[in-house]
Motif scaffolding. Structure first.
Motif, PDB file in Angstrom:
ATOM      1  N   CYS A   5       0.862  -1.287   0.103  1.00 16.35           N
ATOM      2  CA  CYS A   5      -0.131   0.011   0.102  1.00 16.35           C
ATOM      3  C   CYS A   5       0.783   1.279  -0.037  1.00 16.35           C
ATOM      4  O   CYS A   5       2.224   1.217   0.392  1.00 16.35           O
TER       5      CYS A   5
ATOM      6  N   SER B 127      -5.627   2.704   1.603  1.00 22.03           N
ATOM      7  CA  SER B 127      -6.212   1.728   0.947  1.00 22.03           C
ATOM      8  C   SER B 127      -7.638   1.797   0.826  1.00 22.03           C
ATOM      9  O   SER B 127      -8.356   2.407   1.847  1.00 22.03           O
TER      10      SER B 127
ATOM     11  N   SER C 266      -9.567  -0.533   0.996  1.00 20.37           N
ATOM     12  CA  SER C 266     -10.207  -1.685   1.811  1.00 20.37           C
ATOM     13  C   SER C 266      -9.115  -2.581   2.378  1.00 20.37           C
ATOM     14  O   SER C 266      -8.168  -2.523   1.783  1.00 20.37           O
ATOM     15  N   TRP C 267      -9.495  -2.851   3.515  1.00 18.20           N
ATOM     16  CA  TRP C 267      -8.413  -3.736   4.324  1.00 18.20           C
ATOM     17  C   TRP C 267      -8.947  -4.989   4.453  1.00 18.20           C
ATOM     18  O   TRP C 267      -8.239  -5.919   5.104  1.00 18.20           O
TER      19      TRP C 267
ATOM     20  N   SER D 280     -13.370  -4.110   8.037  1.00 14.84           N
ATOM     21  CA  SER D 280     -12.114  -3.840   7.041  1.00 14.84           C
ATOM     22  C   SER D 280     -12.634  -3.431   5.774  1.00 14.84           C
ATOM     23  O   SER D 280     -11.641  -3.007   4.994  1.00 14.84           O
TER      24      SER D 280
ATOM     25  N   GLY E  28     -11.665   1.506   4.004  1.00 10.25           N
ATOM     26  CA  GLY E  28     -10.481   1.678   3.916  1.00 10.25           C
ATOM     27  C   GLY E  28     -10.049   3.220   4.333  1.00 10.25           C
ATOM     28  O   GLY E  28     -11.138   3.716   4.783  1.00 10.25           O
ATOM     29  N   THR E  29      -8.944   3.527   4.159  1.00 12.79           N
ATOM     30  CA  THR E  29      -8.580   4.922   4.627  1.00 12.79           C
ATOM     31  C   THR E  29      -8.570   5.816   3.430  1.00 12.79           C
ATOM     32  O   THR E  29      -8.522   6.921   3.532  1.00 12.79           O
TER      33      THR E  29
END
Length: 977
Positions: free
Chosen positions: A284, A298, A300-301, A338, A341-342
């Motif tokens: 990432c 990301s 999504s995690w 999760s 994401g960020t």
């Protein structure tokens, strides 16, 4: 022998081709769709799944045979021969049958059921006896159902499957053939005096040249793009190679992969201390936010649904950085959390001590427009860079590794350990130390990324300026080793084959490879694995905040794959050249030209050119290893028209007077079709026939109102000068469009009769067929209203300039739309309606199928000449447009002037009154007052009420019920009471 046939050389010189007179469009459409559904199972896809927009081999074969076969005085017999040669006749399914279920036999087997099944429904016979009987069952089924996973495709049949047809074919044609290649040569001699010479000057990934060579033609294929030429070459020399050469390729593949494997293992960069083997590395980006925190990026995690694995960010306050924890056997709540994401809608979103922080990425990068040019504060990487510098805005971070346990295929995920990160540094140091020498040797790209429509994205959003920047150090090491081993092979033709196959592996390994989370499986469908996605899953250079790299362990099977074999019997000449540079004589040209919104292959294939342009092997040495963007035919307007005229003029100039061209074309824009008319005029060609083939398959495509098919335009050199006036052409176009639409609607009706739930052709297809019909009429004339159309076609035109061609094409599509009577409405009712009524009812028909694109409403409003169409809509949202209901019209709103006094408006008002519980006597009184000549138009009122009831049943059930009440009221009223 057919009494019309004569057998001397060129005895068919002036005889029309079958495709100009008759063509089984429905069967060819169904076969084409079946091949499209095969996806990765298509014959040539394994060479380069990154090349989209392929034309199906069965369609190419149909066009070629249709061009070579003569039209006789017995068209039914001609079509019978055509179907025999295509493997589309009933008897062919004895060879094509793949599998049928007991349920199929019970439904379609009739008397054969007893031979195949016992009383308990189990198979009585096995092996070839069962297949023979199943082939007979298959021939009894509707054509589209025969192909649905039950049959082999025509392209998959060996030549021996056609052994029984030749006596019949030869008797009809007066030939002596025992194979397709022999027949094609004899047909070529009759028509052209020699074996057919076929050219495709926009060869793309090679479907048209390959199928022409499989039939036994001499083929000339060109494309500006060297990657397209390499794929075309690979079709002939890998898929079409003989056993000896394929054995040589397989041997070389084994030597290359074993050599690279030994080198990777010796470096120790894919194994841990417990002998686990890395399968994939998940990375990432990280960016420093105004808060001072380094935030992993990301969307999504989530890592694996099947293994219930995800990543979780754990704030490390001391370092102002997040540790990334890999959770296996995660709870439902952890998996659900999760997914978020960020990176969300262009913002970095993270939480510290329960406080959420949000910051736009554009702001952090300093995105801005300077003089209309996008710019930002990202450092532009330099030629020697392989990883970010310490002060770069974006850093790159390995956060998870997928491992394979020794001696098994079982995988697991784990956060990188200190030893794993040390191995990463080893890889980086090897690449940094060798990068310059690798680039000098042509083992790693040294080519800059030129700005462009697609290539701007990695430059602007990541600062990457050279093609090797798109690859992790691990990729650069793997491919340098692989290319070195490939080029060490002694046979340069084998080297060419390996490089062609190498591009497929490149498509699955770069920073543009997103991590794909597999599904958990559905009834009858096995779970899908988790893996790095291919780079070109669409036609763009997509950058992601997180991405994944396959290890050599995962890439080795891809590098060692050898596509299936399909024999080529004709000759082939492939070279990099523009379409206008054709310089050899041809008899038949078959082209799938670039459209006005064509894929920018000239830009995106530089991804591959950067790796292959240095030291090309002998088969590719004379090619120009450059995308030559400046020569690519793209866009629309003057440049598009000028270059297309040059391309088709070259084809026309190098074919004889009895030569034939097939152009496969798909577009919904009337202006583009107007350009095509001008292009054919300018090239001295006329359209002699047009057939519409349904080539797409998914219902998803239909939801957007997209076209489902391709127009097959048949062209000849234009002969004697013909003159016409526009008013004469209007009548001719009207008749031709009507004939075309009626034919296609008839095919739809026959298809539904045979049990198919969806139409073969949708409204967008029928609109496009109107364009093709207009071209067939227009290009036959050299002068319209005193204008020399060739000169007019070549004249530079200003943007937005109106022209006679434009006007007539627009008229053609208007006629096509007026001719489209919605399902459930009688033509005699439709004929009496004004434009706004037709618009409303047509759009109601589309809404009933779930279509809500505003573009559809705009297109049909234009076709029906409804200027105030927006007043008929309750919503004008681009993807969620909707007509007003009767209740939303209420009393005062009448819409366009011709709509306000129309029969349909009166019916809608009556429906509104019934919905609002107005007394029925009052409803009927108002209806009689609002409809001039009510008693004569009662049948139309009943028809419209019935139509509304049917179309509104799902989306507006209350209004549908009111329409049914109105229908029954009008039906039941006592006349003269």
């Amino acid at each position: 022998m057919n009494h019309e046939m004569s057998s001397g050389p060129r005895s068919w010189k002036d005889r029309p081709s079958l495709i100009e007179v008759a063509f089984p469009a429905q069967k060819v459409s169904i076969e084409t769709q079946c091949e499209r559904k095969a996806g990765a199972g298509q014959t040539l896809t394994a060479l380069g799944g990154y090349w989209k927009g392929r034309k199906m081999l069965v369609l190419v074969r149909a066009c070629l045979l249709g061009s070579l076969l003569p039209a006789t005085n017995d068209i039914d017999a001609d079509l019978e021969i055509f179907e025999l040669l295509m493997g589309m006749d009933d008897d062919a399914f004895a060879h094509r049958v793949k599998r049928l279920s007991q349920e199929d036999v019970k439904r379609w087997g009739g008397d054969l059921r007893v031979e195949l099944l016992d009383d308990d429904g189990r198979w009585r016979v096995k092996g070839r006896d069962r297949l023979r009987l199943l082939g007979r069952v298959l021939a009894r089924m509707p054509y589209n159902e025969r192909l649905d996973r039950r049959s082999f495709r025509p392209e998959e049949l060996p030549e021996k499957a056609f052994a029984d047809i030749w006596s019949h074919v030869n008797a009809h044609l007066g030939t002596t053939a025992n194979s397709h290649a022999e027949l094609v040569e004899q047909l070529g001699v009759r028509r052209f005096g020699h074996r057919p010479r076929v050219a495709d000057t926009f060869s793309g990934s090679g479907q048209i040249p390959f199928e022409a060579a499989r039939l036994g033609c001499d083929v000339f294929a060109t494309d500006l793009n060297p990657i397209a030429c390499m794929l075309t070459w690979g079709a002939f020399n890998i898929v079409g190679a003989d056993d000896r050469f394929r054995t040589a390729i397989a041997k070389a593949q084994k030597e290359v992969t074993e050599g690279v494997e030994a080198e990777i293992v010796s470096l120790g960069i894919e194994h841990d201390s417990e002998s686990n083997r890395a399968k994939a590395f998940l990375y990432c980006l990280e960016a420093k936010c105004p808060s001072g925190w380094m935030v992993p990026l990301s969307g999504s995690w989530l890592i694996s649904k099947n293994k219930r694995t995800c990543a979780r960010l754990v704030p490390n306050t001391r370092r102002k950085r997040f540790d990334i924890e890999i959770i296996n056997d995660a709870t439902d709540a952890q998996l659900e959390a999760s997914v978020q994401g960020t990176v969300r809608q262009g913002e970095i979103v993270y939480s510290i001590d329960g406080v959420e922080h949000r910051v736009p990425i554009r702001t952090l990068r300093g995105d801005r427009q300077v003089g209309g040019v996008s710019s930002n504060d990202l450092r532009r990487w330099e030629k020697g860079d392989v990883v970010p510098r310490a002060d770069d805005f974006y850093q790159e971070r390995l956060y998870c590794i997928q491992w394979v346990r020794p001696g098994s295929d079982a995988t697991f995920f784990r956060a990188p350990t200190a030893a794993d990160l040390k191995r990463e540094r080893v890889v980086e140091s090897i690449v940094v130390e060798n990068l310059h020498s690798w680039q000098e040797a042509g083992l790693v790209p040294d080519m800059p990324i030129e700005p462009g429509e697609k290539t701007d994205e990695p430059i602007r959003t990541r600062g990457w300026t050279y093609w090797h920047h798109l690859f992790m150090p691990r990729h650069l090491l793997l491919w340098a080793c692989t290319l070195k081993a490939i080029r060490a092979q002694p046979d340069e033709s084998v080297v060419g084959a390996l490089l062609c196959l190498f591009t497929g592996a490149l498509d699955k390994s770069s920073k543009l490879s997103r991590w794909r989370v597999g599904h958990a499986g559905r009834p009858g469908v096995a779970p899908a694995g988790d893996y790095p996605e291919q780079v070109f899953y669409n036609q763009a250079l997509n950058v992601f905040p997180n991405y994944a790299a396959r290890s050599w362990y995962a890439l080795r099977p891809i590098v060692s794959e050898l596509p299936g074999q399909a024999a080529v019997v004709g000759t082939a000449n492939v070279r990099t050249a523009s379409a206008a540079e054709l310089d050899v004589p041809i008899d038949i040209g078959i082209t799938d030209p670039p459209y006005a919104d064509a894929v920018a292959y000239d830009e995106i294939t530089e991804y591959f050119i950067a790796w292959l342009r240095r030291r090309p092997p002998a088969p590719f040495r004379d090619w120009i290893w450059d995308s030559r963007r400046d020569l690519a035919i793209r866009g629309r307007g003057e440049a598009f028209r000028r270059e297309m005229v040059r391309a088709y003029s070259a084809l026309a100039a190098h074919m004889p007077t009895d030569g034939i061209q097939i152009v496969m074309f798909t577009h919904q824009d009337a202006k583009v079709w107007s350009d095509m008319a001008g292009i054919f005029w300018g090239a001295g060609l006329r359209v002699t026939a047009a057939w519409y083939i349904a080539t797409e398959t998914t219902s998803e495509l239909k939801k957007g109102g997209y076209v489902q098919g391709t127009v097959i335009l048949v062209l000849r050199k234009r002969g004697d000068a013909k003159k016409a006036y526009k008013d004469e052409l209007v009548l001719e176009i009207r008749d031709e469009v009507a004939r075309q639409i009626d034919t296609m609607i008839g095919l739809n009706q026959r298809t539904r009769t045979h049990g198919r739930s969806e139409n073969l052709f949708e409204d967008a297809d029928l609109q496009m067929a109107g364009y093709a019909a207009a071209l067939r009429v227009l290009t036959a004339y050299t002068q319209i209203d005193g204008l020399d159309m060739t000169r007019e076609a070549l004249r530079p035109q200003d943007e937005g300039e109106a022209s006679v061609i434009n006007e007539l094409i627009e008229f053609a599509v208007a006629i096509a739309n007026e001719h489209l009577v919605p399902d459930g409405l009688e033509p005699k009712v439709w004929e009496r309606l004004v434009g706004a009524e037709r618009f409303y009812l047509r759009m109601l028909d589309l809404e009933a199928t779930g279509l809500k694109k505003l573009d559809n409403y705009q297109n049909f409003a234009k076709a029906f000449r409804v200027s105030e169409w927006q007043s008929l809509l309750a919503s004008t949202r681009p993807n969620d447009a909707r007509l007003k209901s009767a209740r939303e019209f209420k009393r005062a709103e009448f819409g366009p002037s011709d709509f306000g006094s129309s029969l349909l408006r009166a019916v809608l008002f009556a429906v509104f009154e019934i919905e609002t519980e107005v007394e029925t006597d009052e409803v009927m009184s108002h209806l009689r007052d609002n409809v001039k000549g009510y008693f004569q138009r009662r049948p139309e009122v009943i028809a419209l009420a019935d139509y509304l009831a049917g179309k509104l049943a799902t989306n507006q059930p209350d209004e549908a019920a009111a329409a049914r009440v109105l229908r029954d009221l009008v039906k039941g009223e006592r006349l003269g009471a």
